[in-house]
Write a protein that holds these residues in place. Sequence first.
Motif, PDB file in Angstrom:
ATOM      1  N   THR A 168     -12.676   0.429   4.457  1.00  0.00           N
ATOM      2  CA  THR A 168     -13.005   0.097   3.077  1.00  0.00           C
ATOM      3  C   THR A 168     -12.947   1.338   2.197  1.00  0.00           C
ATOM      4  O   THR A 168     -13.703   2.277   2.408  1.00  0.00           O
ATOM      5  CB  THR A 168     -14.434  -0.501   2.997  1.00  0.00           C
ATOM      6  OG1 THR A 168     -14.517  -1.609   3.891  1.00  0.00           O
ATOM      7  CG2 THR A 168     -14.751  -0.952   1.582  1.00  0.00           C
ATOM      8  N   PRO A 169     -12.055   1.354   1.194  1.00  0.00           N
ATOM      9  CA  PRO A 169     -12.000   2.527   0.315  1.00  0.00           C
ATOM     10  C   PRO A 169     -13.219   2.576  -0.608  1.00  0.00           C
ATOM     11  O   PRO A 169     -13.861   1.562  -0.864  1.00  0.00           O
ATOM     12  CB  PRO A 169     -10.712   2.329  -0.480  1.00  0.00           C
ATOM     13  CG  PRO A 169     -10.449   0.866  -0.429  1.00  0.00           C
ATOM     14  CD  PRO A 169     -11.050   0.356   0.843  1.00  0.00           C
ATOM     15  N   LEU A 170     -13.528   3.761  -1.089  1.00  0.00           N
ATOM     16  CA  LEU A 170     -14.624   3.931  -2.033  1.00  0.00           C
ATOM     17  C   LEU A 170     -14.335   3.142  -3.311  1.00  0.00           C
ATOM     18  O   LEU A 170     -13.169   2.943  -3.677  1.00  0.00           O
ATOM     19  CB  LEU A 170     -14.814   5.407  -2.353  1.00  0.00           C
ATOM     20  CG  LEU A 170     -15.314   6.265  -1.181  1.00  0.00           C
ATOM     21  CD1 LEU A 170     -15.302   7.748  -1.554  1.00  0.00           C
ATOM     22  CD2 LEU A 170     -16.710   5.836  -0.744  1.00  0.00           C
ATOM     23  N   PRO A 171     -15.379   2.708  -4.030  1.00  0.00           N
ATOM     24  CA  PRO A 171     -15.181   1.858  -5.215  1.00  0.00           C
ATOM     25  C   PRO A 171     -14.339   2.485  -6.332  1.00  0.00           C
ATOM     26  O   PRO A 171     -13.692   1.764  -7.078  1.00  0.00           O
ATOM     27  CB  PRO A 171     -16.609   1.605  -5.723  1.00  0.00           C
ATOM     28  CG  PRO A 171     -17.509   1.937  -4.589  1.00  0.00           C
ATOM     29  CD  PRO A 171     -16.787   2.912  -3.710  1.00  0.00           C
ATOM     30  N   TRP A 172     -14.332   3.779  -6.448  1.00  0.00           N
ATOM     31  CA  TRP A 172     -13.607   4.426  -7.547  1.00  0.00           C
ATOM     32  C   TRP A 172     -12.108   4.546  -7.288  1.00  0.00           C
ATOM     33  O   TRP A 172     -11.349   4.858  -8.194  1.00  0.00           O
ATOM     34  CB  TRP A 172     -14.171   5.816  -7.831  1.00  0.00           C
ATOM     35  CG  TRP A 172     -13.989   6.792  -6.696  1.00  0.00           C
ATOM     36  CD1 TRP A 172     -14.887   7.085  -5.716  1.00  0.00           C
ATOM     37  CD2 TRP A 172     -12.835   7.596  -6.427  1.00  0.00           C
ATOM     38  NE1 TRP A 172     -14.366   8.013  -4.847  1.00  0.00           N
ATOM     39  CE2 TRP A 172     -13.108   8.349  -5.267  1.00  0.00           C
ATOM     40  CE3 TRP A 172     -11.602   7.759  -7.048  1.00  0.00           C
ATOM     41  CZ2 TRP A 172     -12.192   9.241  -4.713  1.00  0.00           C
ATOM     42  CZ3 TRP A 172     -10.684   8.648  -6.500  1.00  0.00           C
ATOM     43  CH2 TRP A 172     -10.990   9.372  -5.344  1.00  0.00           C
ATOM     44  N   VAL A 173     -11.655   4.291  -6.063  1.00  0.00           N
ATOM     45  CA  VAL A 173     -10.251   4.498  -5.702  1.00  0.00           C
ATOM     46  C   VAL A 173      -9.366   3.516  -6.468  1.00  0.00           C
ATOM     47  O   VAL A 173      -9.541   2.303  -6.371  1.00  0.00           O
ATOM     48  CB  VAL A 173     -10.045   4.342  -4.175  1.00  0.00           C
ATOM     49  CG1 VAL A 173      -8.577   4.377  -3.818  1.00  0.00           C
ATOM     50  CG2 VAL A 173     -10.811   5.423  -3.420  1.00  0.00           C
ATOM     51  N   PRO A 174      -8.398   4.044  -7.241  1.00  0.00           N
ATOM     52  CA  PRO A 174      -7.511   3.163  -8.004  1.00  0.00           C
ATOM     53  C   PRO A 174      -6.522   2.418  -7.097  1.00  0.00           C
ATOM     54  O   PRO A 174      -6.247   2.848  -5.987  1.00  0.00           O
ATOM     55  CB  PRO A 174      -6.775   4.120  -8.945  1.00  0.00           C
ATOM     56  CG  PRO A 174      -6.909   5.464  -8.352  1.00  0.00           C
ATOM     57  CD  PRO A 174      -8.138   5.461  -7.497  1.00  0.00           C
ATOM     58  N   LYS A 175      -6.015   1.329  -7.602  1.00  0.00           N
ATOM     59  CA  LYS A 175      -5.100   0.472  -6.829  1.00  0.00           C
ATOM     60  C   LYS A 175      -3.714   1.086  -6.630  1.00  0.00           C
ATOM     61  O   LYS A 175      -2.988   0.693  -5.732  1.00  0.00           O
ATOM     62  CB  LYS A 175      -4.958  -0.897  -7.493  1.00  0.00           C
ATOM     63  CG  LYS A 175      -6.262  -1.634  -7.630  1.00  0.00           C
ATOM     64  CD  LYS A 175      -6.778  -2.074  -6.282  1.00  0.00           C
ATOM     65  CE  LYS A 175      -8.070  -2.854  -6.441  1.00  0.00           C
ATOM     66  NZ  LYS A 175      -9.051  -2.563  -5.422  1.00  0.00           N
ATOM     67  N   SER A 176      -3.344   2.026  -7.489  1.00  0.00           N
ATOM     68  CA  SER A 176      -2.041   2.671  -7.327  1.00  0.00           C
ATOM     69  C   SER A 176      -2.155   4.155  -7.666  1.00  0.00           C
ATOM     70  O   SER A 176      -3.018   4.557  -8.445  1.00  0.00           O
ATOM     71  CB  SER A 176      -0.980   1.983  -8.176  1.00  0.00           C
ATOM     72  OG  SER A 176      -1.322   2.028  -9.534  1.00  0.00           O
ATOM     73  N   PRO A 177      -1.272   4.967  -7.095  1.00  0.00           N
ATOM     74  CA  PRO A 177      -1.334   6.413  -7.318  1.00  0.00           C
ATOM     75  C   PRO A 177      -1.148   6.791  -8.781  1.00  0.00           C
ATOM     76  O   PRO A 177      -0.365   6.182  -9.495  1.00  0.00           O
ATOM     77  CB  PRO A 177      -0.168   6.949  -6.480  1.00  0.00           C
ATOM     78  CG  PRO A 177       0.223   5.861  -5.558  1.00  0.00           C
ATOM     79  CD  PRO A 177      -0.199   4.585  -6.191  1.00  0.00           C
TER      80      PRO A 177
END
Length: 186
Positions: A168-177
């Motif tokens: 599970t990625p952290l909540p702040w991680v954006p969906k695309s680079p």
Amino acid sequence: MVVEVGNERATAPPGRLRALTASALVIGVLTGCSSEYDADDVRYATGYGSHRPLAVVGYPSTGSLGITQEVVWQLADGNAGELAGLGDDYTVNAHEKTAENWIAAFRKGAGGKVTAEFYDEGSVRQTVVLYFHDTGQMKDIQVRVIGGGDKDRWRVVMDEPDPAQAGTPLPWVPKSPGELGSRIVR
């Protein structure tokens, strides 16, 4: 392409042969020209010649880029022991289980196109988000310098022995680079 080694003949795909030749050349240069190169350098050169290139967003340091590439390579190869060996000196008790969890979650994606986004300044530590394009998955990792001896070593924080946490990625991680401009906004 036909390759002759001694009395043996073998057929190799041209791309694979180029990668093997490049790896052999790099290993030869690293091991034959200087005693300053160690087993880590040779392992890195071998990995570099036998894996897909990593797409990069942001500003990695040489060390943070190198350790991140090795993480992706070990994920793709499914090599839990080698992946665990990249762990930092502070989370040693969780390295093996974390490596197993990461491989179970991301091995398929790591074998395809991967983009690594490097956040903020990376002289001694850096947050990196891996985007596995073939599977649509994301993984955030922390890499840091572990001092000692005459050569700084970059290692990855591996403290996710719970499979749910590992995937599970952290909540702040954006969906695309690139969505945050390679800056963590807190």
